[in-house]
Design an enzyme around this catalytic site. Structure first.
Site, mmCIF file in Angstrom:
data_model
loop_
_atom_site.group_PDB
_atom_site.id
_atom_site.type_symbol
_atom_site.label_atom_id
_atom_site.label_comp_id
_atom_site.label_asym_id
_atom_site.label_seq_id
_atom_site.Cartn_x
_atom_site.Cartn_y
_atom_site.Cartn_z
ATOM 1 C CD GLU A 142 -2.834 0.196 2.238
ATOM 2 O OE1 GLU A 142 -4.512 -0.909 2.001
ATOM 3 O OE2 GLU A 142 -3.321 0.274 2.860
ATOM 4 C CB CYS A 148 3.110 6.892 3.964
ATOM 5 S SG CYS A 148 3.108 5.796 5.265
ATOM 6 C CB CYS A 168 6.223 -4.220 16.017
ATOM 7 S SG CYS A 168 7.959 -3.871 15.637
ATOM 8 C CB CYS A 173 3.202 -3.300 13.466
ATOM 9 S SG CYS A 173 3.468 -3.229 11.886
ATOM 10 C CB CYS A 200 7.297 -6.302 8.266
ATOM 11 S SG CYS A 200 9.200 -5.477 9.626
ATOM 12 C CB CYS A 224 1.329 4.137 9.969
ATOM 13 S SG CYS A 224 1.620 5.284 8.822
HETATM 14 N N1 SAH Z 1 9.766 -0.223 9.948
HETATM 15 C C1 SAH Z 1 9.444 0.953 10.018
HETATM 16 C C2 SAH Z 1 8.837 2.397 9.094
HETATM 17 C C3 SAH Z 1 7.272 1.542 8.704
HETATM 18 S S1 SAH Z 1 6.082 1.423 10.370
HETATM 19 C C4 SAH Z 1 8.793 1.416 11.307
HETATM 20 O O1 SAH Z 1 8.777 0.120 11.807
HETATM 21 O O2 SAH Z 1 10.010 2.807 11.745
HETATM 22 C C5 SAH Z 1 5.357 3.063 10.335
HETATM 23 C C6 SAH Z 1 5.400 3.249 12.013
HETATM 24 O O3 SAH Z 1 4.510 3.380 12.167
HETATM 25 C C7 SAH Z 1 5.930 3.053 12.834
HETATM 26 O O4 SAH Z 1 6.746 4.318 13.839
HETATM 27 C C8 SAH Z 1 4.932 2.184 13.819
HETATM 28 O O5 SAH Z 1 5.864 2.026 14.940
HETATM 29 C C9 SAH Z 1 4.112 2.486 13.418
HETATM 30 N N2 SAH Z 1 3.222 2.050 13.607
HETATM 31 C C10 SAH Z 1 2.520 0.283 13.456
HETATM 32 N N3 SAH Z 1 1.350 -0.285 13.360
HETATM 33 C C11 SAH Z 1 1.292 0.960 14.314
HETATM 34 C C12 SAH Z 1 -0.116 0.312 14.699
HETATM 35 N N4 SAH Z 1 -0.570 -0.258 14.915
HETATM 36 N N5 SAH Z 1 -0.793 2.194 14.815
HETATM 37 C C13 SAH Z 1 -0.492 3.074 15.007
HETATM 38 N N6 SAH Z 1 1.587 3.147 14.926
HETATM 39 C C14 SAH Z 1 1.366 2.094 15.025
HETATM 40 FE FE1 SF4 Z 2 8.200 -3.994 10.559
HETATM 41 FE FE2 SF4 Z 2 5.627 -2.935 11.844
HETATM 42 FE FE3 SF4 Z 2 7.864 -3.400 13.277
HETATM 43 FE FE4 SF4 Z 2 8.039 -1.431 11.557
HETATM 44 S S1 SF4 Z 2 6.003 -1.482 13.132
HETATM 45 S S2 SF4 Z 2 9.267 -2.746 11.940
HETATM 46 S S3 SF4 Z 2 6.631 -2.271 9.877
HETATM 47 S S4 SF4 Z 2 6.405 -5.092 12.046
#
Ligand code: SAH
Ligand code: SF4
Length: 373
Positions: free
Chosen positions: A91, A104, A115, A118, A111, A341
């Site tokens: 996306e 974005c 996390c 996420c 990934c 995001c």
């Molecule tokens: N992998 C990179 C960039 C992509 S994620 C990273 O982790 O920085 C972009 C941002 O979205 C990151 O700060 C991540 O922590 C945040 N993010 C991921 N899942 C989320 C969620 N469910 N709610 C809010 N922010 C989230």
């Molecule tokens: Fe990967 Fe999501 Fe963690 Fe960013 S926040 S590093 S996209 S798992």
């Protein structure tokens, strides 16, 4: 397969053109046609010699991403879902601002960091995107928006790119760097280094490499003030702990186009959002020029986590602000189309049936291949 010219930054394209016996200025012309004018075919490139256009027709292509769905939110946010093959979708989201806007961009299908909070992380890792697929998101969006917004040829729709879509950009470094260079190149998109942001979950040694190869604005996803909690939320922390990460951030500042690091912090109800944790965070980043971007958690089914109440978010922000740290709370945009995001493609697949469409398309392809054999 023909070479996809979207895979090259200008240096790469110049080297490739040299292989065809063409001078560098031809590569510059070609690069401008592709990225500035958004040419979709070599036939359009009228100031290139016919002989060169013929060579390009046989040796190269401009391979666009395959669009699966476009959704526009009432607030002007636009989200595109692209099919990148093998049942994977990525996306890209456009977030309009007063003047122009932010794109974005995704760096991987899925990934591997995983996390806890996420949605992309929960889907697991499928594959790295190529440079052409990363740049292709900007190439597509810029052209599409110019049409939608009725801009004139010289006007740009996008002046800000954040690598905050699906994936961990620093785990796809080889494809990322030429993509960034194309975004920055005056013959490409001409974006300012300060307006291209790489967001990382904390690949410390890759932060050092980025400083050397292509310093752009850096955002680091922190999410916890101590290693014990961060180990649980961002599994990468078990390899690169907070000490190592913050030391890399300090070193990055010497090369960075901005004189601060942006820390992202996703607020999770009862997990990382207490006043005590905010104070611990202040101590953690003491002496490191930084700004905080607090992100209200976007819940998804099965996460087992909740969004911090607005009053808690405000109180947390106040602790940081009182310590003199510039802190913003990210507004949620495009809520009606799930454009936040961390909620990317998986959510859309669930909502729009794109997963089924992808599956059907594969069946058609398989049927087609069978017929040809
Ligand atoms: N992998 C990179 C960039 C992509 S994620 C990273 O982790 O920085 C972009 C941002 O979205 C990151 O700060 C991540 O922590 C945040 N993010 C991921 N899942 C989320 C969620 N469910 N709610 C809010 N922010 C989230
Ligand atoms: Fe990967 Fe999501 Fe963690 Fe960013 S926040 S590093 S996209 S798992």
């Amino acid at each position: 397969m023909a070479v996809n010219l979207l895979d090259f930054d200008l240096e790469g394209l110049a080297a490739w053109c040299e292989g065809l016996g063409e001078k560098r200025y031809r590569a510059v012309q070609l690069f401008r046609w592709i990225h500035q004018k958004g040419a979709r075919s070599f036939g359009q490139m009228t100031d290139l010699a016919k002989s060169l256009r013929d060579k390009l027709e046989t040796a190269a292509e401009l391979r666009p991403l395959v669009l699966l769905a476009e959704q526009a939110s009432a607030d002007g946010t636009v989200k595109w879902l692209f099919d990148v093959g093998g049942g994977n979708a990525i996306e890209t989201v456009f977030i309009p601002e007063a003047d122009r806007g932010t794109l974005c961009v995704s760096s991987q299908a899925g990934c591997a960091v995983g996390c806890r909070f996420c949605h992309t992380g929960h889907q697991g890792f499928s594959r790295n995107l190529s440079t052409g697929e990363i740049v292709g998101q900007l190439w597509f969006a810029e052209q599409r928006l110019r049409e939608r917004l009725d801009l004139t040829a010289g006007e740009r729709a996008i002046d800000n790119v954040v690598m905050m879509g699906m994936g961990e950009p620093l785990q796809n470094y080889a494809a990322l760097v030429p993509a960034l260079r194309t975004m920055l190149d005056d013959h490409g998109y001409g974006l300012s280094r300060r307006r291209v942001t790489v967001s990382t979950s904390g690949m410390a040694q890759m932060i050092d490499r980025l400083a050397e190869d292509c310093p752009v604005a850096l955002a680091v996803s922190l999410h916890a003030p101590d290693n014990a909690l961060r180990d649980r939320l961002v599994p990468l922390n078990r390899k690169h702990d907070l000490d190592e990460l913050l030391a890399a951030c300090r070193r990055y500042l010497r090369a960075a186009p901005r004189d601060f690091i942006t820390f992202e912090y996703c607020l999770l109800d009862g997990v990382n959002d207490s006043d005590a944790q905010a104070h611990a965070l202040v101590r953690l980043v003491q002496g490191l020029p930084c700004k905080f971007n607090l992100i209200p958690f976007n819940p998804f089914p099965g996460s087992g986590l909740g969004r911090s109440p607005a009053v808690r978010v405000a109180a947390f922000a106040r602790v940081l602000q009182d310590a003199g740290i510039v802190t913003t709370i990210r507004r949620t945009r495009g809520d009606d189309i799930a454009a936040a995001c961390g909620q990317l493609a998986g959510e859309v697949q669930d909502r729009t049936g794109a997963r089924d469409r992808l599956a059907r398309r594969r069946l058609i392809e398989i049927a087609g291949a069978g017929g040809a054999a």
